[in-house]
Design a protein around this motif. Structure first.
Motif, PDB file in Angstrom:
ATOM      1  N   LYS A 158      34.811  54.631  34.847  1.00  0.00           N
ATOM      2  CA  LYS A 158      34.575  55.732  33.921  1.00  0.00           C
ATOM      3  C   LYS A 158      35.759  55.939  32.994  1.00  0.00           C
ATOM      4  O   LYS A 158      35.612  56.160  31.804  1.00  0.00           O
ATOM      5  CB  LYS A 158      34.323  57.022  34.720  1.00  0.00           C
ATOM      6  CG  LYS A 158      33.095  56.960  35.616  1.00  0.00           C
ATOM      7  CD  LYS A 158      31.811  56.957  34.828  1.00  0.00           C
ATOM      8  CE  LYS A 158      30.607  57.053  35.756  1.00  0.00           C
ATOM      9  NZ  LYS A 158      29.337  57.055  35.021  1.00  0.00           N
ATOM     10  N   ARG A 159      36.982  55.880  33.572  1.00  0.00           N
ATOM     11  CA  ARG A 159      38.164  56.201  32.791  1.00  0.00           C
ATOM     12  C   ARG A 159      38.535  55.076  31.830  1.00  0.00           C
ATOM     13  O   ARG A 159      38.929  55.303  30.698  1.00  0.00           O
ATOM     14  CB  ARG A 159      39.345  56.490  33.725  1.00  0.00           C
ATOM     15  CG  ARG A 159      40.588  56.962  32.986  1.00  0.00           C
ATOM     16  CD  ARG A 159      41.763  57.195  33.931  1.00  0.00           C
ATOM     17  NE  ARG A 159      41.452  58.147  34.981  1.00  0.00           N
ATOM     18  CZ  ARG A 159      42.347  58.563  35.857  1.00  0.00           C
ATOM     19  NH1 ARG A 159      43.594  58.106  35.817  1.00  0.00           N
ATOM     20  NH2 ARG A 159      42.014  59.427  36.798  1.00  0.00           N
ATOM     21  N   VAL A 160      38.457  53.845  32.290  1.00  0.00           N
ATOM     22  CA  VAL A 160      38.771  52.691  31.457  1.00  0.00           C
ATOM     23  C   VAL A 160      37.609  51.716  31.539  1.00  0.00           C
ATOM     24  O   VAL A 160      36.817  51.739  32.476  1.00  0.00           O
ATOM     25  CB  VAL A 160      40.071  51.993  31.920  1.00  0.00           C
ATOM     26  CG1 VAL A 160      41.259  52.924  31.792  1.00  0.00           C
ATOM     27  CG2 VAL A 160      39.943  51.488  33.344  1.00  0.00           C
ATOM     28  N   THR A 161      37.494  50.840  30.552  1.00  0.00           N
ATOM     29  CA  THR A 161      36.433  49.849  30.580  1.00  0.00           C
ATOM     30  C   THR A 161      36.767  48.767  31.599  1.00  0.00           C
ATOM     31  O   THR A 161      37.934  48.506  31.905  1.00  0.00           O
ATOM     32  CB  THR A 161      36.255  49.199  29.203  1.00  0.00           C
ATOM     33  OG1 THR A 161      37.460  48.486  28.866  1.00  0.00           O
ATOM     34  CG2 THR A 161      35.987  50.251  28.141  1.00  0.00           C
ATOM     35  N   LYS A 162      35.739  48.124  32.115  1.00  0.00           N
ATOM     36  CA  LYS A 162      35.983  47.063  33.098  1.00  0.00           C
ATOM     37  C   LYS A 162      36.693  45.878  32.454  1.00  0.00           C
ATOM     38  O   LYS A 162      37.459  45.169  33.115  1.00  0.00           O
ATOM     39  CB  LYS A 162      34.669  46.636  33.740  1.00  0.00           C
ATOM     40  CG  LYS A 162      33.602  46.148  32.758  1.00  0.00           C
ATOM     41  CD  LYS A 162      32.294  45.884  33.471  1.00  0.00           C
ATOM     42  CE  LYS A 162      31.225  45.403  32.513  1.00  0.00           C
ATOM     43  NZ  LYS A 162      29.931  45.172  33.202  1.00  0.00           N
ATOM     44  N   GLU A 163      36.448  45.657  31.149  1.00  0.00           N
ATOM     45  CA  GLU A 163      37.154  44.580  30.452  1.00  0.00           C
ATOM     46  C   GLU A 163      38.656  44.868  30.393  1.00  0.00           C
ATOM     47  O   GLU A 163      39.484  43.979  30.619  1.00  0.00           O
ATOM     48  CB  GLU A 163      36.601  44.401  29.038  1.00  0.00           C
ATOM     49  CG  GLU A 163      35.187  43.859  28.967  1.00  0.00           C
ATOM     50  CD  GLU A 163      34.118  44.931  29.204  1.00  0.00           C
ATOM     51  OE1 GLU A 163      32.938  44.570  29.353  1.00  0.00           O
ATOM     52  OE2 GLU A 163      34.481  46.127  29.249  1.00  0.00           O
ATOM     53  N   TYR A 164      39.000  46.125  30.108  1.00  0.00           N
ATOM     54  CA  TYR A 164      40.407  46.508  30.068  1.00  0.00           C
ATOM     55  C   TYR A 164      41.039  46.367  31.450  1.00  0.00           C
ATOM     56  O   TYR A 164      42.149  45.835  31.592  1.00  0.00           O
ATOM     57  CB  TYR A 164      40.533  47.950  29.583  1.00  0.00           C
ATOM     58  CG  TYR A 164      41.924  48.536  29.703  1.00  0.00           C
ATOM     59  CD1 TYR A 164      42.888  48.295  28.724  1.00  0.00           C
ATOM     60  CD2 TYR A 164      42.282  49.321  30.796  1.00  0.00           C
ATOM     61  CE1 TYR A 164      44.171  48.823  28.831  1.00  0.00           C
ATOM     62  CE2 TYR A 164      43.559  49.855  30.913  1.00  0.00           C
ATOM     63  CZ  TYR A 164      44.496  49.607  29.927  1.00  0.00           C
ATOM     64  OH  TYR A 164      45.756  50.120  30.042  1.00  0.00           O
ATOM     65  N   ALA A 165      40.328  46.837  32.478  1.00  0.00           N
ATOM     66  CA  ALA A 165      40.858  46.771  33.837  1.00  0.00           C
ATOM     67  C   ALA A 165      41.081  45.328  34.268  1.00  0.00           C
ATOM     68  O   ALA A 165      42.123  44.982  34.837  1.00  0.00           O
ATOM     69  CB  ALA A 165      39.913  47.478  34.807  1.00  0.00           C
ATOM     70  N   GLY A 166      40.093  44.456  33.991  1.00  0.00           N
ATOM     71  CA  GLY A 166      40.216  43.058  34.376  1.00  0.00           C
ATOM     72  C   GLY A 166      41.348  42.361  33.648  1.00  0.00           C
ATOM     73  O   GLY A 166      42.106  41.587  34.240  1.00  0.00           O
ATOM     74  N   MET A 167      41.481  42.636  32.335  1.00  0.00           N
ATOM     75  CA  MET A 167      42.538  42.009  31.556  1.00  0.00           C
ATOM     76  C   MET A 167      43.915  42.507  32.004  1.00  0.00           C
ATOM     77  O   MET A 167      44.863  41.713  32.149  1.00  0.00           O
ATOM     78  CB  MET A 167      42.329  42.303  30.072  1.00  0.00           C
ATOM     79  CG  MET A 167      43.328  41.606  29.156  1.00  0.00           C
ATOM     80  SD  MET A 167      43.208  39.804  29.253  1.00  0.00           S
ATOM     81  CE  MET A 167      41.625  39.533  28.446  1.00  0.00           C
ATOM     82  N   LYS A 168      44.042  43.811  32.240  1.00  0.00           N
ATOM     83  CA  LYS A 168      45.332  44.366  32.653  1.00  0.00           C
ATOM     84  C   LYS A 168      45.755  43.796  34.003  1.00  0.00           C
ATOM     85  O   LYS A 168      46.919  43.397  34.192  1.00  0.00           O
ATOM     86  CB  LYS A 168      45.230  45.892  32.725  1.00  0.00           C
ATOM     87  CG  LYS A 168      46.555  46.599  33.012  1.00  0.00           C
ATOM     88  CD  LYS A 168      46.378  48.112  32.935  1.00  0.00           C
ATOM     89  CE  LYS A 168      47.712  48.830  33.141  1.00  0.00           C
ATOM     90  NZ  LYS A 168      47.552  50.299  33.051  1.00  0.00           N
ATOM     91  N   LEU A 169      44.825  43.735  34.933  1.00  0.00           N
ATOM     92  CA  LEU A 169      45.120  43.194  36.253  1.00  0.00           C
ATOM     93  C   LEU A 169      45.577  41.745  36.148  1.00  0.00           C
ATOM     94  O   LEU A 169      46.591  41.344  36.737  1.00  0.00           O
ATOM     95  CB  LEU A 169      43.859  43.310  37.118  1.00  0.00           C
ATOM     96  CG  LEU A 169      43.917  42.892  38.588  1.00  0.00           C
ATOM     97  CD1 LEU A 169      42.837  43.653  39.364  1.00  0.00           C
ATOM     98  CD2 LEU A 169      43.678  41.406  38.777  1.00  0.00           C
TER      99      LEU A 169
END
Length: 505
Positions: A158-169
């Protein structure tokens, strides 16, 4: 069966399951899930056999499999286990098997999902069995690819997009591995000059490492500390972790929190400390300070969260701070506590994330203010959640209590007041864990959740498997500590001997 390659069988069982899945029609979701369950069950069963067949009195490396591979680089397919790696291997397979059933309701492209899940589990297992540094790094890189794909395709946040989360990780993991790779290459070059021939095995690199100058050991250990510390979510290089949890599907969150982070702690103990003891002595106080900073900062951050995954995500960062503090104590009690706490936290965090995944499936929200009274509709789910919550705050009788107590004893012997600050983190942990449980499960039931069904059938497997380990490990801690001590004692004997040679002790 003495010549049977148990470790290779453990490694290849999920791979074999993934290969079979390729030939299964994509609409045969149940058959695909059963194959994944069988593959991970075989690995778990063999891991249990190896764990209890390991001779703790003898100690050292056992179940050794060694095949030369790249002669010019001294690379060998060198698989073995000892008292430090075995608990991590067993942890991986307990969580991997449970993660399959936590994902039993995945119906979007199930074949691809479970193939990637099996490859992810295989990569993590390989890092805990490999005793050749090249093979270790190879398995570590194998882990990164499935995680990114699974977060981007099957994740939700909800807070961040899954694309952002995956890329950041992925970026954080790759940056950490880049620093680690520089340290590995430098160590390899220097060790080759010392040994007279290339050799990437842990034992030979350790022989060469203790002969390096204090300066070389310090800067090489610093590179490894950054690389492995980023993976263990060491403060202040931790921000990828909560976002990664939030964006990942349930199975990836379980593996990420349960065992992926543990590769960082395992690498610090099994590689950095083992290879570079003089560097470890120099950096130990800094590790302890960063560990306590992570404990307190992440605990307060968890206290401010309203998303269940972020609460547990920051809680995980806080608990890994205790591991850093224990390693920084640089004594046998601390090493025992660090490895035991990684095992205990892995089981607890995996159970936590599996219950949050089920809650999200049933309520379509992780927002704590929107929930309440769920225990009335889903009592078994509430039991799983509260069991994980009680383990998180270190309740006596559960597997997390003795490891945390051991860490505090080790840290207090060395750092005194710094350990007291770390102990205070338990109070904050109790606050956010109990508040999350109270606001999610108890209080007046909400009408919109009156139709919810409790977990049943395959969904019960994570509760049964992980919950049993939490209780049995708490009531019989010797099952864990006797194994770890057999490896930690040998490791500290090696380190103390190297420090005496270097004139530090």
């Amino acid at each position: 069966m003495s010549g049977f390659p148990f470790l290779t069988a453990i490694l290849l069982a999920p791979v074999a399951a993934a290969l079979f899945m390729i030939f299964i029609p994509r609409d045969e979701g149940k058959l695909i899930k059963c194959l994944a369950a069988v593959g991970t069950f075989i690995s778990m069963a063999l891991s249990l056999y190896v764990y209890f067949a390991y001779d703790q009195n003898l100690g050292g490396l056992q179940f050794v499999e060694r095949i030369p591979w790249i002669k010019d680089l001294g690379v060998t397919y060198f698989m073995a286990v000892d008292g430090i790696s075995l608990p991590m291997l067993l942890l991986t397979n307990l969580i991997g098997f449970s993660a399959v059933f936590a994902s039993w309701n995945v119906n979007s492209r199930p074949r691809e999902f479970f193939i990637l899940l099996c490859l992810l589990i295989t990569g993590v297992m390989g890092t805990f069995m490999a005793h050749d540094l090249f093979i270790f790094l190879l398995f570590y890189e194998v882990v990164v690819i499935p995680i990114y794909i699974m977060v981007v395709i099957w994740g939700s946040s909800k807070r961040v997009t899954k694309e952002y989360a995956g890329m950041k990780l992925t970026i954080y993991l790759l940056i950490g591995s880049a620093f680690l790779l520089v340290g590995v290459i430098a160590l390899f070059v220097k060790s080759t000059a010392i040994l007279g021939q290339p050799d990437m095995s842990f034992t030979r690199l350790a022989e060469a490492g203790i002969k390096l100058s204090s300066f070389d050991q310090i800067w090489l250990f610093g590179l490894m500390l950054f690389g492995f510390g980023s993976l263990i979510s060491m403060w202040p290089f931790h921000s990828w972790s909560p976002d990664g949890y939030a964006g990942a599907p349930t199975a990836v969150s379980m593996i990420h929190a349960g065992v992926l982070k543990k590769i960082g702690g395992y690498g610090l103990v099994k590689i950095a400390l083992f290879f570079l003891p003089l560097g470890a002595k120099f950096w130990a106080p800094y590790m302890a300070v960063l560990g306590v900073a992570g404990v307190t900062y992440a605990a307060f951050a968890a206290l401010a969260q309203k998303d269940l995954k972020y609460v547990v995500g920051y809680s995980s960062v806080s608990h890994m701070g205790y591991v850093m503090l224990a390693i920084g104590s640089l004594n046998v009690i601390g090493i025992n506590g660090a490895v035991a706490n990684m095992f205990a936290h892995g089981v607890m965090a995996a159970l936590f994330f599996s219950t949050i995944g089920f809650i999200y499936e049933k309520t379509h929200t992780r927002w704590i203010p929107d929930m309440g009274g769920l225990a009335r509709q889903t009592p078994r789910l509430a039991v799983a959640f509260m069991l994980a919550a009680m383990a998180s705050l270190g309740l006596p009788g559960l597997v997390t209590f003795i490891p945390e107590f051991t860490i505090f004893v080790a840290a207090f012997q060395v750092y005194g007041g710094l350990a007291v600050v770390g102990i205070a983190g338990i109070i904050i942990t109790a606050l956010y864990v109990l508040r999350a449980g109270a606001n999610t499960l108890f209080g007046p039931p909400r009408p919109e959740y009156g139709h919810l069904e409790d977990i049943h059938g395959p969904e019960m497997v994570p509760l049964v498997v992980l919950g049993t380990v939490l209780v049995v490990g708490g009531l019989m801690p010797s099952l864990l500590f006797d194994m770890i001590n057999s490896g930690a004692t040998k490791l500290m004997t090696h380190i103390e001997g190297a420090l005496k040679i270097g004139g530090v002790l």
